[in-house]
Design a protein around this motif. Structure first.
Motif, PDB file in Angstrom:
ATOM      1  N   MET A 130     105.620  18.339 170.546  1.00 21.19           N
ATOM      2  CA  MET A 130     104.870  18.033 169.329  1.00 21.19           C
ATOM      3  C   MET A 130     105.566  16.893 168.577  1.00 21.19           C
ATOM      4  SD  MET A 130     103.983  20.479 166.048  1.00 21.19           S
ATOM      5  CE  MET A 130     102.933  21.578 167.011  1.00 21.19           C
ATOM      6  N   PRO A 131     104.886  15.769 168.337  1.00 23.61           N
ATOM      7  CA  PRO A 131     105.500  14.675 167.572  1.00 23.61           C
ATOM      8  C   PRO A 131     105.825  15.089 166.139  1.00 23.61           C
ATOM      9  CG  PRO A 131     103.508  13.960 168.712  1.00 23.61           C
ATOM     10  CD  PRO A 131     103.539  15.450 168.804  1.00 23.61           C
ATOM     11  N   ILE A 132     106.803  14.423 165.560  1.00 23.97           N
ATOM     12  CA  ILE A 132     107.171  14.648 164.161  1.00 23.97           C
ATOM     13  C   ILE A 132     106.684  13.469 163.333  1.00 23.97           C
ATOM     14  CG2 ILE A 132     109.085  14.885 162.530  1.00 23.97           C
ATOM     15  CD1 ILE A 132     110.731  16.113 164.786  1.00 23.97           C
ATOM     16  N   ASP A 133     105.936  13.759 162.282  1.00 26.61           N
ATOM     17  CA  ASP A 133     105.520  12.757 161.306  1.00 26.61           C
ATOM     18  C   ASP A 133     106.489  12.766 160.131  1.00 26.61           C
ATOM     19  OD1 ASP A 133     103.291  11.853 162.642  1.00 26.61           O
ATOM     20  OD2 ASP A 133     101.842  12.972 161.441  1.00 26.61           O
ATOM     21  N   VAL A 134     107.168  11.666 159.886  1.00 28.90           N
ATOM     22  CA  VAL A 134     108.044  11.560 158.715  1.00 28.90           C
ATOM     23  C   VAL A 134     107.226  10.965 157.574  1.00 28.90           C
ATOM     24  CG1 VAL A 134     110.134  10.545 157.760  1.00 28.90           C
ATOM     25  CG2 VAL A 134     110.093  11.301 160.154  1.00 28.90           C
ATOM     26  N   ILE A 135     107.002  11.780 156.538  1.00 23.72           N
ATOM     27  CA  ILE A 135     106.194  11.385 155.381  1.00 23.72           C
ATOM     28  C   ILE A 135     107.110  11.224 154.184  1.00 23.72           C
ATOM     29  CG2 ILE A 135     104.284  12.016 153.855  1.00 23.72           C
ATOM     30  CD1 ILE A 135     103.268  13.871 156.117  1.00 23.72           C
ATOM     31  N   ALA A 136     107.176  10.036 153.605  1.00 19.98           N
ATOM     32  CA  ALA A 136     108.019   9.784 152.440  1.00 19.98           C
ATOM     33  C   ALA A 136     107.317  10.265 151.176  1.00 19.98           C
ATOM     34  CB  ALA A 136     108.339   8.302 152.329  1.00 19.98           C
ATOM     35  N   ALA A 137     108.045  11.002 150.358  1.00 20.10           N
ATOM     36  CA  ALA A 137     107.509  11.545 149.105  1.00 20.10           C
ATOM     37  C   ALA A 137     108.484  11.225 147.976  1.00 20.10           C
ATOM     38  CB  ALA A 137     107.299  13.050 149.229  1.00 20.10           C
ATOM     39  N   PRO A 138     108.476   9.987 147.486  1.00 15.02           N
ATOM     40  CA  PRO A 138     109.492   9.528 146.518  1.00 15.02           C
ATOM     41  C   PRO A 138     109.190   9.980 145.094  1.00 15.02           C
ATOM     42  CG  PRO A 138     107.996   7.742 147.023  1.00 15.02           C
ATOM     43  CD  PRO A 138     107.580   8.894 147.892  1.00 15.02           C
ATOM     44  N   THR A 139     109.444  11.248 144.826  1.00 11.79           N
ATOM     45  CA  THR A 139     109.135  11.787 143.504  1.00 11.79           C
ATOM     46  C   THR A 139     110.388  12.233 142.764  1.00 11.79           C
ATOM     47  OG1 THR A 139     107.877  13.484 142.305  1.00 11.79           O
ATOM     48  CG2 THR A 139     108.722  14.090 144.474  1.00 11.79           C
ATOM     49  N   ASN A 140     110.370  12.056 141.448  1.00 14.53           N
ATOM     50  CA  ASN A 140     111.384  12.640 140.566  1.00 14.53           C
ATOM     51  C   ASN A 140     110.712  13.408 139.435  1.00 14.53           C
ATOM     52  OD1 ASN A 140     110.342  10.553 139.031  1.00 14.53           O
ATOM     53  ND2 ASN A 140     112.237   9.377 138.912  1.00 14.53           N
ATOM     54  N   LEU A 141     109.422  13.707 139.596  1.00 18.69           N
ATOM     55  CA  LEU A 141     108.612  14.262 138.510  1.00 18.69           C
ATOM     56  C   LEU A 141     109.058  15.655 138.076  1.00 18.69           C
ATOM     57  CD1 LEU A 141     105.077  13.180 139.795  1.00 18.69           C
ATOM     58  CD2 LEU A 141     106.448  12.088 137.991  1.00 18.69           C
ATOM     59  N   GLY A 142     109.751  16.378 138.948  1.00 19.55           N
ATOM     60  CA  GLY A 142     110.115  17.754 138.640  1.00 19.55           C
ATOM     61  C   GLY A 142     111.498  17.945 138.059  1.00 19.55           C
ATOM     62  N   LEU A 143     112.131  16.868 137.584  1.00 16.22           N
ATOM     63  CA  LEU A 143     113.499  16.963 137.089  1.00 16.22           C
ATOM     64  C   LEU A 143     113.609  16.541 135.630  1.00 16.22           C
ATOM     65  CD1 LEU A 143     115.486  15.466 140.098  1.00 16.22           C
ATOM     66  CD2 LEU A 143     115.095  17.877 139.568  1.00 16.22           C
ATOM     67  N   ARG A 144     114.635  17.064 134.954  1.00 14.97           N
ATOM     68  CA  ARG A 144     114.987  16.580 133.628  1.00 14.97           C
ATOM     69  C   ARG A 144     115.700  15.233 133.754  1.00 14.97           C
ATOM     70  NH1 ARG A 144     116.121  22.284 132.908  1.00 14.97           N
ATOM     71  NH2 ARG A 144     114.790  23.116 131.247  1.00 14.97           N
ATOM     72  N   PRO A 145     115.662  14.400 132.714  1.00 15.66           N
ATOM     73  CA  PRO A 145     116.446  13.161 132.771  1.00 15.66           C
ATOM     74  C   PRO A 145     117.929  13.487 132.827  1.00 15.66           C
ATOM     75  CG  PRO A 145     115.503  13.488 130.577  1.00 15.66           C
ATOM     76  CD  PRO A 145     114.900  14.527 131.456  1.00 15.66           C
ATOM     77  N   PRO A 146     118.697  12.800 133.678  1.00 13.45           N
ATOM     78  CA  PRO A 146     120.127  13.102 133.780  1.00 13.45           C
ATOM     79  C   PRO A 146     120.888  12.808 132.492  1.00 13.45           C
ATOM     80  CG  PRO A 146     119.565  11.163 135.078  1.00 13.45           C
ATOM     81  CD  PRO A 146     118.277  11.759 134.627  1.00 13.45           C
ATOM     82  N   GLU A 147     120.387  11.870 131.700  1.00 15.73           N
ATOM     83  CA  GLU A 147     120.946  11.585 130.383  1.00 15.73           C
ATOM     84  C   GLU A 147     119.858  10.863 129.590  1.00 15.73           C
ATOM     85  OE1 GLU A 147     123.342   7.481 131.202  1.00 15.73           O
ATOM     86  OE2 GLU A 147     124.291   9.332 131.883  1.00 15.73           O
ATOM     87  N   PRO A 148     119.955  10.869 128.260  1.00 14.29           N
ATOM     88  CA  PRO A 148     118.900  10.241 127.459  1.00 14.29           C
ATOM     89  C   PRO A 148     118.657   8.788 127.870  1.00 14.29           C
ATOM     90  CG  PRO A 148     120.369  11.514 126.052  1.00 14.29           C
ATOM     91  CD  PRO A 148     120.994  11.503 127.414  1.00 14.29           C
ATOM     92  N   GLY A 149     117.379   8.452 128.034  1.00 16.58           N
ATOM     93  CA  GLY A 149     117.014   7.088 128.361  1.00 16.58           C
ATOM     94  C   GLY A 149     117.083   6.734 129.829  1.00 16.58           C
ATOM     95  N   SER A 150     117.435   7.691 130.703  1.00 15.99           N
ATOM     96  CA  SER A 150     117.526   7.424 132.132  1.00 15.99           C
ATOM     97  C   SER A 150     116.535   8.306 132.894  1.00 15.99           C
ATOM     98  CB  SER A 150     118.943   7.667 132.650  1.00 15.99           C
ATOM     99  OG  SER A 150     119.272   9.036 132.562  1.00 15.99           O
ATOM    100  N   VAL A 151     116.332   8.008 134.166  1.00 15.14           N
ATOM    101  CA  VAL A 151     115.441   8.808 134.998  1.00 15.14           C
ATOM    102  C   VAL A 151     116.213   9.293 136.223  1.00 15.14           C
ATOM    103  CG1 VAL A 151     113.392   7.561 134.221  1.00 15.14           C
ATOM    104  CG2 VAL A 151     114.583   6.803 136.282  1.00 15.14           C
ATOM    105  N   PRO A 152     115.820  10.433 136.797  1.00 15.99           N
ATOM    106  CA  PRO A 152     116.500  10.933 137.995  1.00 15.99           C
ATOM    107  C   PRO A 152     116.314   9.975 139.172  1.00 15.99           C
ATOM    108  CG  PRO A 152     115.119  12.626 136.966  1.00 15.99           C
ATOM    109  CD  PRO A 152     114.752  11.336 136.327  1.00 15.99           C
ATOM    110  N   GLY A 153     117.305   9.940 140.049  1.00  9.89           N
ATOM    111  CA  GLY A 153     117.279   8.989 141.147  1.00  9.89           C
ATOM    112  C   GLY A 153     116.657   9.488 142.437  1.00  9.89           C
ATOM    113  N   THR A 154     116.144  10.728 142.458  1.00 12.39           N
ATOM    114  CA  THR A 154     115.661  11.291 143.725  1.00 12.39           C
ATOM    115  C   THR A 154     114.483  10.524 144.306  1.00 12.39           C
ATOM    116  OG1 THR A 154     114.279  12.863 142.493  1.00 12.39           O
ATOM    117  CG2 THR A 154     116.451  13.622 143.214  1.00 12.39           C
ATOM    118  N   ALA A 155     113.736   9.796 143.474  1.00 12.11           N
ATOM    119  CA  ALA A 155     112.621   9.018 144.002  1.00 12.11           C
ATOM    120  C   ALA A 155     113.091   7.919 144.951  1.00 12.11           C
ATOM    121  CB  ALA A 155     111.814   8.404 142.854  1.00 12.11           C
ATOM    122  N   LYS A 156     114.368   7.554 144.876  1.00 11.77           N
ATOM    123  CA  LYS A 156     114.910   6.517 145.754  1.00 11.77           C
ATOM    124  C   LYS A 156     115.380   7.075 147.097  1.00 11.77           C
ATOM    125  CE  LYS A 156     116.687   4.205 141.602  1.00 11.77           C
ATOM    126  NZ  LYS A 156     117.910   3.805 140.872  1.00 11.77           N
ATOM    127  N   ALA A 157     115.369   8.399 147.244  1.00  8.12           N
ATOM    128  CA  ALA A 157     115.964   9.011 148.430  1.00  8.12           C
ATOM    129  C   ALA A 157     115.275   8.620 149.732  1.00  8.12           C
ATOM    130  CB  ALA A 157     115.994  10.529 148.276  1.00  8.12           C
TER     131      ALA A 157
END
Length: 310
Positions: free
Chosen positions: A1-28
């Motif tokens: 069975m082939p594997i499909d790698v689907i990129a899901a660059p989201t950070n929507l479910g996290l708190r900001p790591p510090e005021p004025g910044s955004v989480p970096g998981t969307a870059k993963a």
């Protein structure tokens, strides 16, 4: 069975790591791609007699991140999460419908609702939730239930607000007894409720004490059984001890090591219909060292993904 790698660059479910910044998981997804994830997994799948073909199945973009919940919303980014979840579910559904095993590379843990929605459209599936935290905060046990990344398992089993627990009127996406939490720390604040509501809880300490093979056998007794149409694997990379993986938003001690995680996944992956990978944060990995650790876990853990799935 082939594997499909689907990129899901989201950070929507996290708190900001510090005021004025955004989480970096969307870059993963892009950082892991640059570290050789697709090539490494393809080599592993071919050499083990596993899936063989590994396909870059594209990207599902998330909406714009906002730090605070919108007026009238319980969750931060609630509307954007709803939209993203449905679009990602469609991509997973397309992969499954083509006879392939989707591997969703994120992103934060809120993305797990999308493949679970795609599977719920098809039948009754189990969930192996590998995570250093329980992710079981919800309005019934907390007045801080506003960030889906730390609440995704509760949402999956139907305990959260309708916008994330009753998607398409399909509450619950997974029955509590069909889900296993794997890798939480023994001081997890919601561990009693997890043990009461889920099919099993396998803490990190149990894996450290008895090994990944014993843990896999216990997990499969819940999810690889008659009455289920299959199971999905969710992996939050913070299940690793910070000594090996500090590039996550909430590192906690007493996690497992990459060798044990890869062995656990290798035992579970053949019977799974698909999997997702979450919470790696490239902003905390300027050298790329920890991206290579994640790629190595995927290489050794997911080469046989879906090869024995029902």
């Amino acid at each position: 069975m082939p594997i499909d790698v689907i990129a899901a660059p989201t950070n929507l479910g996290l708190r900001p790591p510090e005021p004025g910044s955004v989480p970096g998981t969307a870059k993963a997804p892009e950082a892991l791609r640059a570290a050789g994830l697709i090539e490494s997994l393809s080599d592993a799948a071919g050499s083990t007699g596993g899936a063989g073909a590994v396909v870059d199945a594209g990207l599902v973009p998330a909406g714009r991140y906002r730090a605070d919940p919108a007026p009238g919303a319980t969750l931060r980014n609630e509307a954007a999460i709803d939209d993203f979840t449905r679009r990602l579910a469609d991509a997973v559904d397309l992969s499954l419908g083509g006879g392939r095993a989707p591997l969703v590379v994120g992103g934060d843990c809120s993305l797990v609702l999308a493949p679970l929605l795609a599977l719920r459209r098809r039948g009754r599936f189990g969930l192996v939730y590998v995570d250093g935290h329980g992710d079981f905060r919800h309005p019934g046990n907390s007045d801080r239930a506003d960030t889906l990344g730390g609440e995704a398992l509760a949402a999956a089993v139907g305990l959260h607000v309708d916008s994330v627990s009753d998607l398409e009127g399909r509450r619950p996406l997974v029955r509590g007894g069909d889900a296993v939490q794997v890798g939480c720390r023994e001081d997890e604040e919601d561990i009693d409720e997890l043990e009461q509501r889920l099919g099993a809880v396998v803490p990190a300490a149990e894996i450290l004490a008895h090994g990944p093979d014993a843990a896999a056998r216990r997990i499969l007794e819940i999810v690889d059984v008659e009455g289920l149409d299959g199971y999905w694997i969710h992996v939050d990379i913070d299940v690793l001890d910070p000594a090996w993986m500090p590039a996550v938003d909430s590192p906690d001690p007493v996690g497992i090591d990459p060798v044990d995680l890869a062995a656990l996944l290798d035992a579970l992956a053949p019977g799974a219909v698909g999997a997702d990978l979450a919470i790696f944060d490239p902003d905390l990995d300027p050298s790329g060292e920890h991206a290579r650790t994640v790629v190595d876990v995927v290489h050794r853990g997911f080469a046989r993904l879906g090869t024995r799935a029902r």
